[in-house]
Design a protein around this motif. Sequence first.
Motif, PDB file in Angstrom:
ATOM      1  N   MET A 163       4.689 -50.481  53.697  1.00 16.12           N
ATOM      2  CA  MET A 163       5.855 -50.547  54.588  1.00 16.12           C
ATOM      3  C   MET A 163       6.195 -49.175  55.140  1.00 16.12           C
ATOM      4  O   MET A 163       6.493 -49.029  56.338  1.00 16.12           O
ATOM      5  CB  MET A 163       7.050 -51.136  53.834  1.00 16.12           C
ATOM      6  N   LYS A 164       6.144 -48.150  54.318  1.00 14.93           N
ATOM      7  CA  LYS A 164       6.439 -46.795  54.766  1.00 14.93           C
ATOM      8  C   LYS A 164       5.421 -46.331  55.806  1.00 14.93           C
ATOM      9  O   LYS A 164       5.770 -45.744  56.837  1.00 14.93           O
ATOM     10  CB  LYS A 164       6.441 -45.839  53.573  1.00 14.93           C
ATOM     11  N   ILE A 165       4.146 -46.570  55.519  1.00 18.05           N
ATOM     12  CA  ILE A 165       3.077 -46.151  56.420  1.00 18.05           C
ATOM     13  C   ILE A 165       3.238 -46.814  57.781  1.00 18.05           C
ATOM     14  O   ILE A 165       3.149 -46.154  58.829  1.00 18.05           O
ATOM     15  CB  ILE A 165       1.702 -46.488  55.807  1.00 18.05           C
ATOM     16  N   SER A 166       3.473 -48.116  57.788  1.00 13.56           N
ATOM     17  CA  SER A 166       3.581 -48.825  59.059  1.00 13.56           C
ATOM     18  C   SER A 166       4.840 -48.443  59.825  1.00 13.56           C
ATOM     19  O   SER A 166       4.839 -48.360  61.056  1.00 13.56           O
ATOM     20  CB  SER A 166       3.551 -50.339  58.824  1.00 13.56           C
ATOM     21  N   PHE A 186      -2.513 -61.023  62.346  1.00 16.28           N
ATOM     22  CA  PHE A 186      -2.521 -61.719  61.056  1.00 16.28           C
ATOM     23  C   PHE A 186      -3.555 -62.839  61.054  1.00 16.28           C
ATOM     24  O   PHE A 186      -4.343 -62.983  60.110  1.00 16.28           O
ATOM     25  CB  PHE A 186      -1.134 -62.288  60.745  1.00 16.28           C
ATOM     26  N   ASN A 187      -3.578 -63.641  62.116  1.00 17.94           N
ATOM     27  CA  ASN A 187      -4.529 -64.746  62.196  1.00 17.94           C
ATOM     28  C   ASN A 187      -5.965 -64.246  62.259  1.00 17.94           C
ATOM     29  O   ASN A 187      -6.879 -64.853  61.682  1.00 17.94           O
ATOM     30  CB  ASN A 187      -4.208 -65.622  63.413  1.00 17.94           C
ATOM     31  N   LEU A 217       2.425 -57.878  55.933  1.00 16.91           N
ATOM     32  CA  LEU A 217       3.579 -56.995  55.759  1.00 16.91           C
ATOM     33  C   LEU A 217       4.106 -56.503  57.105  1.00 16.91           C
ATOM     34  O   LEU A 217       5.294 -56.175  57.226  1.00 16.91           O
ATOM     35  CB  LEU A 217       3.212 -55.807  54.861  1.00 16.91           C
ATOM     36  N   GLN A 218       3.232 -56.469  58.120  1.00 17.30           N
ATOM     37  CA  GLN A 218       3.715 -56.106  59.457  1.00 17.30           C
ATOM     38  C   GLN A 218       4.628 -57.200  60.007  1.00 17.30           C
ATOM     39  O   GLN A 218       5.606 -56.921  60.709  1.00 17.30           O
ATOM     40  CB  GLN A 218       2.541 -55.862  60.407  1.00 17.30           C
ATOM     41  N   VAL A 219       4.306 -58.448  59.691  1.00 25.96           N
ATOM     42  CA  VAL A 219       5.178 -59.560  60.076  1.00 25.96           C
ATOM     43  C   VAL A 219       6.543 -59.381  59.416  1.00 25.96           C
ATOM     44  O   VAL A 219       7.592 -59.539  60.059  1.00 25.96           O
ATOM     45  CB  VAL A 219       4.559 -60.914  59.674  1.00 25.96           C
ATOM     46  N   ALA A 220       6.535 -59.044  58.129  1.00 28.15           N
ATOM     47  CA  ALA A 220       7.787 -58.828  57.406  1.00 28.15           C
ATOM     48  C   ALA A 220       8.595 -57.705  58.049  1.00 28.15           C
ATOM     49  O   ALA A 220       9.817 -57.809  58.202  1.00 28.15           O
ATOM     50  CB  ALA A 220       7.490 -58.499  55.942  1.00 28.15           C
ATOM     51  N   ASN A 224      12.345 -57.776  59.861  1.00 31.77           N
ATOM     52  CA  ASN A 224      13.354 -57.082  59.049  1.00 31.77           C
ATOM     53  C   ASN A 224      13.540 -57.717  57.668  1.00 31.77           C
ATOM     54  O   ASN A 224      14.661 -57.872  57.175  1.00 31.77           O
ATOM     55  CB  ASN A 224      14.700 -57.027  59.782  1.00 31.77           C
ATOM     56  N   LEU A 225      12.416 -58.090  57.065  1.00 33.52           N
ATOM     57  CA  LEU A 225      12.443 -58.664  55.724  1.00 33.52           C
ATOM     58  C   LEU A 225      11.893 -57.659  54.719  1.00 33.52           C
ATOM     59  O   LEU A 225      11.015 -56.864  55.051  1.00 33.52           O
ATOM     60  CB  LEU A 225      11.603 -59.946  55.689  1.00 33.52           C
ATOM     61  N   ASP A 226      12.414 -57.705  53.517  1.00 28.92           N
ATOM     62  CA  ASP A 226      11.978 -56.814  52.442  1.00 28.92           C
ATOM     63  C   ASP A 226      10.935 -57.542  51.602  1.00 28.92           C
ATOM     64  O   ASP A 226      11.280 -58.439  50.816  1.00 28.92           O
ATOM     65  CB  ASP A 226      13.177 -56.420  51.582  1.00 28.92           C
TER      66      ASP A 226
END
Length: 276
Positions: A163-166, A186-187, A217-220, A224-226
């Motif tokens: 998450m930090k890297i992205s 993702f697909n 995790l990019q989708v998350a 704005n999801l943790d």
Amino acid sequence: METNQTETNAETLVALQKLIDVVAKLRSPDGGCPWDLEQTPQTLTPYVIEEAYEVVDAIKSGDQDAIAEELGDLLLQVVLQAQIASEYEQFSLKEVAEGISQKLIRRHPHVFGDVSVESVDDVRRNWEEIKAAEKGEAFADTQKLSYKLSRYTKKLPPLMATMKISQKAAAVGFEWENIDGVWDKFNEELTEFKQALAEETPERQQAELGDLMFSLLQVARWCNLDPEAALQGTNQRFIQRLQKMEVFAERPLTDYSLEELETLWQKAKVQLAQEE
């Protein structure tokens, strides 16, 4: 007030010395604990990580007794690592404490020296410049994005590091135009992962799994999801449902068929939903 603080410091040192003595006794070949004597810095690594997480969980709970207890467990890992190192004449707890004290003094020249700062940004820049000098690195190199991102992989758990890297990469423009692009990625990774499972080596399969997880995790991030909180919640729900299953079960779960376990699972799920 100063006298009281001095007395408190003295009591703290006595308590710390007692912990050092206890750990030394546990590691003593003469009457020590067989389990402790078997441990190495490497075998204790999982416990360091586990205790750090438990400290964080206790802090989140706000339970002061739990925080104090978990900090004690984490401190034990520090003392134990130092004890083992001292047995091999590598370093001691004294050197650990002196080392961090000297580092703090060096990196806070505005507190322990004559450097003036006007903001937190000044403090942060001084810290990074001093850190680079200590490691013999050029400060300009340490400011490069790749350098900063590589540090996340060393000091953070993989999920948090991703998450930090992205986030940092997106901040400099390395980002999709919209969430449709994120889903496309993702697909794409899902297809490649499935193909790897069918045709590739375990090494390629693991690499593709990593790519798939990174894209999810990019989708998350876009939503704005943790992900850590999401996964933690799923873990907790799984355990809660399992506990309910054990309450409903009339015999050990291992004696049930898969179909029967599924029935118990659904019953537990409904029961927990009604209790919310």
